[in-house]
Scaffold this active site. Structure first.
Site, short mmCIF file in Angstrom:
data_model
loop_
_atom_site.label_atom_id
_atom_site.label_comp_id
_atom_site.label_asym_id
_atom_site.label_seq_id
_atom_site.Cartn_x
_atom_site.Cartn_y
_atom_site.Cartn_z
N SER A 22 0.81 -1.22 0.00
CA SER A 22 0.00 0.00 0.00
C SER A 22 0.85 1.27 0.00
CB SER A 22 -0.89 -0.01 1.24
OG SER A 22 -1.64 1.17 1.29
N LYS A 46 -3.17 2.40 -2.52
CA LYS A 46 -2.75 3.29 -1.44
C LYS A 46 -3.92 3.41 -0.46
CE LYS A 46 -2.07 7.37 -3.53
NZ LYS A 46 -1.63 8.76 -3.37
N THR A 47 -3.65 3.83 0.75
CA THR A 47 -4.71 3.88 1.76
C THR A 47 -5.75 4.94 1.40
OG1 THR A 47 -3.29 3.05 3.52
CG2 THR A 47 -5.20 4.33 4.20
N ASN A 128 -5.46 -0.38 7.47
CA ASN A 128 -4.19 0.20 7.91
C ASN A 128 -4.39 0.66 9.35
OD1 ASN A 128 -2.00 1.78 8.44
ND2 ASN A 128 -2.16 3.08 6.62
N CYS A 131 -2.06 4.02 11.71
CA CYS A 131 -2.19 5.48 11.67
C CYS A 131 -2.69 5.99 13.03
CB CYS A 131 -3.09 5.89 10.53
SG CYS A 131 -4.56 4.89 10.44
N THR A 192 5.78 0.22 8.23
CA THR A 192 7.11 0.84 8.45
C THR A 192 7.41 0.96 9.95
OG1 THR A 192 6.01 2.97 8.40
CG2 THR A 192 7.04 2.25 6.35
N GLY A 216 12.23 -0.54 3.46
CA GLY A 216 13.37 -0.96 2.63
C GLY A 216 14.22 -2.01 3.33
N GLY A 243 10.95 -4.67 3.41
CA GLY A 243 12.31 -4.83 2.91
C GLY A 243 12.51 -5.90 1.85
N GLY A 264 7.09 -2.91 -1.36
CA GLY A 264 6.92 -1.46 -1.41
C GLY A 264 8.12 -0.73 -1.96
C1 LIG Z 1 6.22 6.30 0.19
C2 LIG Z 1 5.48 5.29 1.02
C3 LIG Z 1 4.11 5.42 1.21
C4 LIG Z 1 3.40 4.48 1.97
N1 LIG Z 1 2.06 4.62 2.13
C5 LIG Z 1 1.36 3.67 2.82
C6 LIG Z 1 -0.06 3.73 2.91
O1 LIG Z 1 -0.72 4.62 2.35
N2 LIG Z 1 -0.68 2.76 3.63
C7 LIG Z 1 -0.02 1.73 4.23
O2 LIG Z 1 -0.65 0.85 4.85
N3 LIG Z 1 1.34 1.63 4.13
C8 LIG Z 1 2.02 2.57 3.44
N4 LIG Z 1 3.37 2.45 3.31
C9 LIG Z 1 4.07 1.30 3.92
C10 LIG Z 1 4.25 0.17 2.88
O3 LIG Z 1 3.02 -0.32 2.42
C11 LIG Z 1 5.04 -1.00 3.50
O4 LIG Z 1 4.31 -1.55 4.57
C12 LIG Z 1 6.40 -0.56 4.03
O5 LIG Z 1 6.99 0.38 3.16
C13 LIG Z 1 7.36 -1.75 4.23
O6 LIG Z 1 7.57 -2.43 3.02
P1 LIG Z 1 8.86 -2.15 2.07
O7 LIG Z 1 10.06 -2.21 2.93
O8 LIG Z 1 8.76 -3.20 1.02
O9 LIG Z 1 8.67 -0.77 1.51
C14 LIG Z 1 4.10 3.39 2.56
C15 LIG Z 1 5.49 3.26 2.36
C16 LIG Z 1 6.18 4.19 1.61
C17 LIG Z 1 7.66 4.02 1.40
#
Ligand SMILES: Cc1cc2nc3c(=O)[nH]c(=O)nc-3n(C[C@H](O)[C@H](O)[C@H](O)COP(=O)(O)O)c2cc1C
Length: 305
Positions: A22, A46-47, A128, A131, A192, A216, A243, A264
């Site tokens: 997302s 996206k959320t 989600n 938040c 995150t 990441g 990650g 992500g």
């Molecule tokens: C730029 C950005 C925007 C994100 N927006 C959302 C969001 O709207 N809703 C959500 O649940 N997670 C959001 N996340 C979290 C990601 O969905 C994911 O859980 C997190 O980045 C860990 O995965 P990754 O390491 O593969 O990025 C966002 C992450 C990033 C980097």
């Protein structure tokens, strides 16, 4: 040997276990010119919130060691506009669509899901829960609120409901169990990690909100641990997230107990990475003569207790 990548997640058939995460892939249809979207296992949007949100002030993204720091602030057009256009476009892709939903209180989650649930093209809802609530506390940190939101949403949803948890909790198993006992159909582990970075030339934080969430490669071992711990105690399936940059990373999450993974930051680096991860998983399974990805889900737990 032809390796089978298809999996079933809470009744949803996926042709492979790779989803977008997302917020890192727009509403989900915008990148159609860059990658074959119909090759993905599924798309998590996206959320979406009940009312439109402008998100936080810039700067909202900063690069950190092996990761990305963000404070987007759930910028989105609101659920009513979402069902008018993005959802219609997502429908045409032909893969399961999981709509991510957030709110600052239970009634907002319920109202948003009421508008989405039962619409053509919505395969599942991802809540989600990372938040802030009205008191600016992360929802996931309040077990009663987590239960209340899940029960409320389950009452109105016609599709499976997945809860996405924050990894920064004292005991991920406690929250995972609370979510499961409230009737959730699956868990996403995890979002995150709260984090911060400071510019040593300007002496200012790198993000407008000072703190943000880091994603990441740097979070992968911690997120794998969340999946491993939860898998031992819960029955509902898990979407592993955090990650994943390569097929190898995805396999690690599946071995820990994830049925599916969501990607992500890697797709922010290059959307093509999503397709490379699918082929990466396939290549590893073929090399090891494994018939189906389902055969290795949670195998680490089974072998070593
Ligand atoms: C730029 C950005 C925007 C994100 N927006 C959302 C969001 O709207 N809703 C959500 O649940 N997670 C959001 N996340 C979290 C990601 O969905 C994911 O859980 C997190 O980045 C860990 O995965 P990754 O390491 O593969 O990025 C966002 C992450 C990033 C980097």
């Amino acid at each position: 040997m032809k390796t089978n990548l298809n999996v079933n997640f809470s009744g949803i058939e996926l042709k492979n276990p790779v989803l977008t995460a997302s917020g890192t892939f727009g509403y989900g249809y915008e990148l159609a010119d860059l990658i074959p979207l119909n090759e993905l296992g599924g798309i998590v949007t996206k959320t979406i919130t009940l009312r439109p949100r402008e998100g936080n002030l810039q700067p909202r993204i900063a690069e950190v060691e092996s990761g990305i720091l963000n404070t987007i602030g759930l910028q989105n057009i609101g659920v009513r506009a979402f069902v008018e256009e993005p959802l219609e476009k997502l429908n045409r892709i032909g893969v399961p669509i999981i709509v991510s939903v957030a709110g600052s209180k239970t009634s907002e989650y319920i109202e948003t899901v009421k508008i989405l649930s039962g619409r053509r093209g919505v395969s599942a809802i991802e809540l989600n829960l990372s938040c802030p609530n009205l008191k600016k506390k992360i929802i996931c940190h309040d077990l009663c609120l987590v239960s209340e939101i899940i029960r409320g949403v389950k009452n109105v949803s016609k599709v499976p409901v997945i809860a996405k948890l924050s990894p920064l909790v004292t005991d991920i198993v406690e929250i995972a169990l609370a979510a499961q006992n409230s009737g959730v159909d699956g868990l996403t582990l995890s979002n995150t990690y709260p984090a911060m970075a400071i510019n040593i030339e300007t002496f200012k934080p790198k993000l407008s909100t000072f703190r943000g969430g880091v994603s990441g490669s740097c979070i992968k071992p911690m997120s794998v641990r969340c999946v491993y711990d939860a898998y031992q105690s819960i029955k509902v399936p898990i979407i592993g997230c955090g990650g994943i940059m390569t097929g190898e990373d995805a396999i690690e999450f599946i071995l820990a107990g994830a049925t599916v993974v969501s990607v992500g930051s890697s797709s922010l680096v290059s959307p093509q990475n999503l397709i490379k991860i699918i082929y990466g998983i396939k290549g590893i399974l073929e090399r090891k003569n494994i018939n189906s990805v389902k055969d290795i889900i949670g195998i680490v737990n089974k072998s070593f207790g």
